[in-house]
Motif scaffolding. Sequence first.
Motif, PDB file in Angstrom:
ATOM      1  N   PRO A  37       1.823   4.289  -5.779  1.00 53.20           N
ATOM      2  CA  PRO A  37       1.377   2.891  -5.693  1.00 53.20           C
ATOM      3  C   PRO A  37       2.162   2.091  -4.648  1.00 53.20           C
ATOM      4  CG  PRO A  37       2.565   3.274  -7.736  1.00 53.20           C
ATOM      5  CD  PRO A  37       2.396   4.605  -7.072  1.00 53.20           C
ATOM      6  N   ALA A  38       3.395   2.460  -4.361  1.00 54.07           N
ATOM      7  CA  ALA A  38       4.182   1.740  -3.356  1.00 54.07           C
ATOM      8  C   ALA A  38       3.546   1.877  -1.976  1.00 54.07           C
ATOM      9  CB  ALA A  38       5.613   2.250  -3.336  1.00 54.07           C
ATOM     10  N   ARG A  39       2.991   3.023  -1.684  1.00 53.32           N
ATOM     11  CA  ARG A  39       2.340   3.234  -0.391  1.00 53.32           C
ATOM     12  C   ARG A  39       1.094   2.353  -0.280  1.00 53.32           C
ATOM     13  NH1 ARG A  39       0.999   9.174   0.631  1.00 53.32           N
ATOM     14  NH2 ARG A  39       3.256   9.276   0.621  1.00 53.32           N
ATOM     15  N   ARG A  40       0.333   2.228  -1.355  1.00 52.04           N
ATOM     16  CA  ARG A  40      -0.854   1.377  -1.329  1.00 52.04           C
ATOM     17  C   ARG A  40      -0.479  -0.096  -1.159  1.00 52.04           C
ATOM     18  NH1 ARG A  40      -3.792   2.525  -6.533  1.00 52.04           N
ATOM     19  NH2 ARG A  40      -2.064   3.870  -7.014  1.00 52.04           N
ATOM     20  N   TRP A  41       0.553  -0.558  -1.867  1.00 51.81           N
ATOM     21  CA  TRP A  41       0.977  -1.954  -1.751  1.00 51.81           C
ATOM     22  C   TRP A  41       1.532  -2.246  -0.356  1.00 51.81           C
ATOM     23  CZ3 TRP A  41      -0.683  -5.655  -4.569  1.00 51.81           C
ATOM     24  CH2 TRP A  41      -1.041  -5.432  -5.901  1.00 51.81           C
ATOM     25  N   THR A  42       2.236  -1.304   0.233  1.00 51.00           N
ATOM     26  CA  THR A  42       2.754  -1.491   1.586  1.00 51.00           C
ATOM     27  C   THR A  42       1.610  -1.598   2.584  1.00 51.00           C
ATOM     28  OG1 THR A  42       4.763  -0.271   1.026  1.00 51.00           O
ATOM     29  CG2 THR A  42       4.249  -0.506   3.360  1.00 51.00           C
ATOM     30  N   ALA A  43       0.612  -0.749   2.443  1.00 54.57           N
ATOM     31  CA  ALA A  43      -0.544  -0.813   3.334  1.00 54.57           C
ATOM     32  C   ALA A  43      -1.287  -2.136   3.169  1.00 54.57           C
ATOM     33  CB  ALA A  43      -1.484   0.359   3.074  1.00 54.57           C
ATOM     34  N   ALA A  44      -1.434  -2.605   1.936  1.00 55.47           N
ATOM     35  CA  ALA A  44      -2.115  -3.883   1.694  1.00 55.47           C
ATOM     36  C   ALA A  44      -1.320  -5.037   2.306  1.00 55.47           C
ATOM     37  CB  ALA A  44      -2.308  -4.106   0.200  1.00 55.47           C
ATOM     38  N   ALA A  45       0.008  -5.011   2.204  1.00 58.54           N
ATOM     39  CA  ALA A  45       0.833  -6.070   2.788  1.00 58.54           C
ATOM     40  C   ALA A  45       0.740  -6.059   4.308  1.00 58.54           C
ATOM     41  CB  ALA A  45       2.285  -5.908   2.339  1.00 58.54           C
ATOM     42  N   CYS A  46       0.702  -4.878   4.914  1.00 60.32           N
ATOM     43  CA  CYS A  46       0.563  -4.793   6.378  1.00 60.32           C
ATOM     44  C   CYS A  46      -0.783  -5.354   6.831  1.00 60.32           C
ATOM     45  CB  CYS A  46       0.725  -3.347   6.840  1.00 60.32           C
ATOM     46  SG  CYS A  46       2.415  -2.749   6.724  1.00 60.32           S
ATOM     47  N   VAL A  47      -1.849  -5.028   6.135  1.00 61.18           N
ATOM     48  CA  VAL A  47      -3.169  -5.538   6.481  1.00 61.18           C
ATOM     49  C   VAL A  47      -3.205  -7.060   6.319  1.00 61.18           C
ATOM     50  CG1 VAL A  47      -5.590  -5.560   5.736  1.00 61.18           C
ATOM     51  CG2 VAL A  47      -4.385  -3.400   6.013  1.00 61.18           C
TER      52      VAL A  47
END
Length: 177
Positions: A37-47
């Motif tokens: 889930p950390a990878r998904r949240w990081t990608a969402a924050a970058c977007v």
Amino acid sequence: MPPAAPRLYEDPLAAAPPTPEYDPFAPQPPFKSRRNPARRWTAAACVAGFSMLLGTGAILYTGAPSLAAQFGLGIGGVAETPLRFTDKNVELRTMPNGSELFAVSGKVVNPTGVSQRVPDIRVELRDGSDRLVYSWRITPQSRALGAKGAIDFNGAKLDVPPNARVVELSFASEIGG
């Protein structure tokens, strides 16, 4: 008496023939891969960050800061104001220690019937070919000027460049100008 036979332990599972459908290292039947889930949240924050940067760039490109400055939001743009300068006075005095004092004074007048916000006053010194050689800001005595009112301003600097020929007064924008 005859010697006793040694006792052997027999494991029924070890002795049983292997079954082809059982693999002890295989995943369990309702297999779900592990997700991070950390990878998904990081990608969402970058977007989200990238889209905010694009939005800010679009706002600045289309000239919305001048619109925001009209509403008094304090975002960039040229300070559009009905305020005017009167009784401007420019002096160059030699001090007792030999340095030169450049003094600017005058009045800011509000010709309208509504109270106005008074921005900083920008003093620009230009040479004979209209190049900027020195500038500074003067903070007004009061930030609000009533209807048909006037306030005095004055500012001075020591040892301004000697090639300054023209003095320009303007109202500075809230950010950067």
